[in-house]
Design a protein around this motif. Structure first.
Motif, PDB file in Angstrom:
ATOM      1  N   ASN A   8       0.840  -1.158   0.035  1.00  0.00           N
ATOM      2  CA  ASN A   8      -0.025   0.008  -0.001  1.00  0.00           C
ATOM      3  C   ASN A   8       0.941   1.273   0.095  1.00  0.00           C
ATOM      4  N   VAL A   9       0.502   2.030  -0.955  1.00  0.00           N
ATOM      5  CA  VAL A   9       1.381   3.461  -0.952  1.00  0.00           C
ATOM      6  C   VAL A   9       0.307   4.560  -0.718  1.00  0.00           C
ATOM      7  N   LYS A  10       0.240   5.380   0.282  1.00  0.00           N
ATOM      8  CA  LYS A  10      -0.725   6.411   0.639  1.00  0.00           C
ATOM      9  C   LYS A  10      -0.290   7.742   0.285  1.00  0.00           C
ATOM     10  N   ASP A  11       1.127   7.962   0.354  1.00  0.00           N
ATOM     11  CA  ASP A  11       2.052   9.157   0.401  1.00  0.00           C
ATOM     12  C   ASP A  11       2.003   9.707  -1.021  1.00  0.00           C
ATOM     13  N   GLU A  12       1.375  10.689  -1.742  1.00  0.00           N
ATOM     14  CA  GLU A  12       1.547  11.048  -3.120  1.00  0.00           C
ATOM     15  C   GLU A  12       2.826  11.427  -3.528  1.00  0.00           C
TER      16      GLU A  12
END
Length: 511
Positions: A8-12
């Motif tokens: 999961n990658v949530k940091d733009e």
């Protein structure tokens, strides 16, 4: 066995400073819908120079973005009423293949959302499609240890999809390996050993039945199919029993029988004119069930119990082969006349289902299933789609329609077929010596109702027919024929799809 892991990658900021990601793959139905201004402007500028951008998969040099690579993977014909979420998977496959070819080893996947309900699982489907595209055969991986450079994919999402998708993928990888590996490397013995290794230390209880006398006694139809292989020790049959029991109060119980015909020569009714090619994939049903159990062992859903039996046999040719006209009494004490030795899968399943039937009678809210690459007719009828054929109890409970809904969402579409009275008429032994006839003596692809009537045979030969709607103990049973959907690409040697693992997992968890 190393499968693709989704992070999961949530940091733009990861889109711009990389954070270890070396390419950005954007799967989108419209360049204008890309939410990040820098990415959208870059793509639109490229499209103004090259009209192919946004229409075909394109690799753009993009300083300032992850790895300096921007791959635009367009979703085509999204406005078409008859398209479904598979178009996102197709775009994602093209994107990941381009990333892989470019040398990327850790790409970041950005799937642009659509407001249409039919595309609500676009992120999930796209991610799993990437893993499907990257899979390489077990034989190649064992010979060339560096043949799969991408083992991790970043998934840009505000939801925690990574853990669930990684669990589904590890099950799908197991299923692909078991289905797609050649019949000596993945003999019945090696198949069972591969399962034992896969489930070692997991939540799955596993038992392997390898005693020939015990198999002959308890699985007489299965052993009939395997009879000619018993003279060759490395081709000996196996039955693998798998069981998962979730924490908490059990509210639903699922029973699965998986057809694992390691190689199908057709037996005495031998496949001719090149008909044996690809028959090492006739174990796709057992493979899919094993993959399902692997995913459950990772996700550990509460309140459900899942039991499976995998019948692993080689339908060999030889002086001891079973032959058409024989009568063999099934585990359920049903006398079965063999109509064609090339209709062997239903014999394997019937004995498995008989054992599961007995266990289901004292289970909580039981549902029974068979999963098999069973007939050429299902391919003739539905092409590359899975078919489900239900007994009266399952149809009354709406199981097929519910499973079809999940399958549509997860890009594993299912067609629902009906079991009718004619299907039971087709399995009557004209001589009266046997209680049922296993099949006619022609190819299923040219037989009317060729994929429906085997379900009637399974009900009769397994004893499940006695558990209909009006019985004291109704038991829902659904037969899932994946002959058309188990492999994609080349009809004999294409990539196994592991269908319908994702659909079954989500049906079991969500109801």
């Amino acid at each position: 066995m190393k499968s693709v892991n989704f992070v999961n990658v949530k940091d733009e900021n990861a889109i711009f400073d990389g954070q270890g990601w070396d390419a950005l793959i954007v799967v989108t139905h419209s360049l204008k819908e890309i939410a990040f201004d820098e990415v959208r402007l870059f793509a639109e500028h490229a499209a103004s120079v090259d009209k192919r951008v946004g229409k075909t998969t394109s690799l753009l040099l993009a300083p300032g973005l992850a790895g300096g690579k921007l791959i635009i993977a367009p979703v085509l014909a999204a406005e078409d009423d008859y398209q479904d979420v598979r178009i996102y998977g197709e775009a994602a496959k093209a994107g990941i293949n381009m990333a892989n070819a470019s040398g990327s080893t850790r790409p970041l996947l950005l799937v642009v959302d659509s407001s249409e309900a039919r595309f609500s699982f676009a992120k999930d489907v796209s991610a799993l499609a990437c893993a499907q595209a990257l899979w390489q055969p077990l034989e190649k991986r064992e010979a060339e240890t560096d043949c799969v450079p991408i083992h991790e994919i970043g998934l840009f999402t505000l939801n925690d999809l990574g853990k669930k998708l990684s669990a589904i993928e590890v099950g799908k990888q197991l299923a692909r390996d078991l289905c797609g590996t050649e019949p000596e490397r993945m003999s019945a013995i090696h198949f069972s050993e591969y399962c034992q290794l896969a489930f070692e230390g997991s939540e799955i209880d596993i038992e392997v039945i390898d005693n020939i006398d015990l198999l002959t006694q308890d699985y007489p139809l299965l052993s009939g199919v395997a009879r000619s292989s018993i003279a060759v020790p490395r081709h000996h049959p196996r039955v693998v029993k798998l069981a998962y029991c979730g924490e908490g109060e059990i509210t639903r119980t699922f029973f699965f029988a998986g057809k694992g015909v390691i190689y199908d020569t057709g037996g005495a009714d031998i496949k001719v004119a090149g008909g044996m090619a690809g028959m090492s994939r006739d174990k796709g049903g057992a493979a899919a069930v094993a993959g399902l159990m692997k995913t459950l062992s990772v996700l550990k859903p509460k309140g459900v119990r899942v039991v499976a039996q995998l019948g692993l046999v080689r339908n060999s040719i030889g002086s001891d082969a079973f032959v058409t006209d024989e009568i063999i009494t099934s585990h359920a004490n049903c006398r079965v006349r063999i109509g064609n030795t090339d209709a062997e899968g239903r014999l394997v399943l019937a004995d498995l289902l008989s054992h599961l039937r007995i266990e289901a009678q004292c289970a909580i809210a039981p549902e029974l299933y068979s999963v098999a690459t069973l007939t050429g007719h299902v391919v003739r009828c539905y092409g590359g789609y899975t078919a489900i054929v239900e007994n009266s109890v399952a149809k009354k409970e709406g199981i097929g329609l519910n499973l079809q809904k999940h399958a549509q969402q997860w890009a594993e579409p299912i067609e629902c077929s009906s079991l009718r009275r004619e299907d039971f008429q087709k399995i009557v032994d004209p001589s009266g010596a046997a209680q049922v006839l296993s099949s006619n003596n022609g190819p299923s692809a040219t037989t009317a109702r060729g994929h429906q009537y085997p379900a009637a045979f399974l009900l009769k030969a397994s004893g499940l027919f006695e558990h209909g709607v009006n019985s004291e103990l109704p038991l829902p049973f659904s037969h899932i024929d994946i002959a058309g959907s188990a492999v994609e690409g080349h009809p004999h040697y294409g990539s196994p799809t592991a269908c319908p693992v994702a659909s079954l997992v989500n049906y079991i968890i969500e109801g």
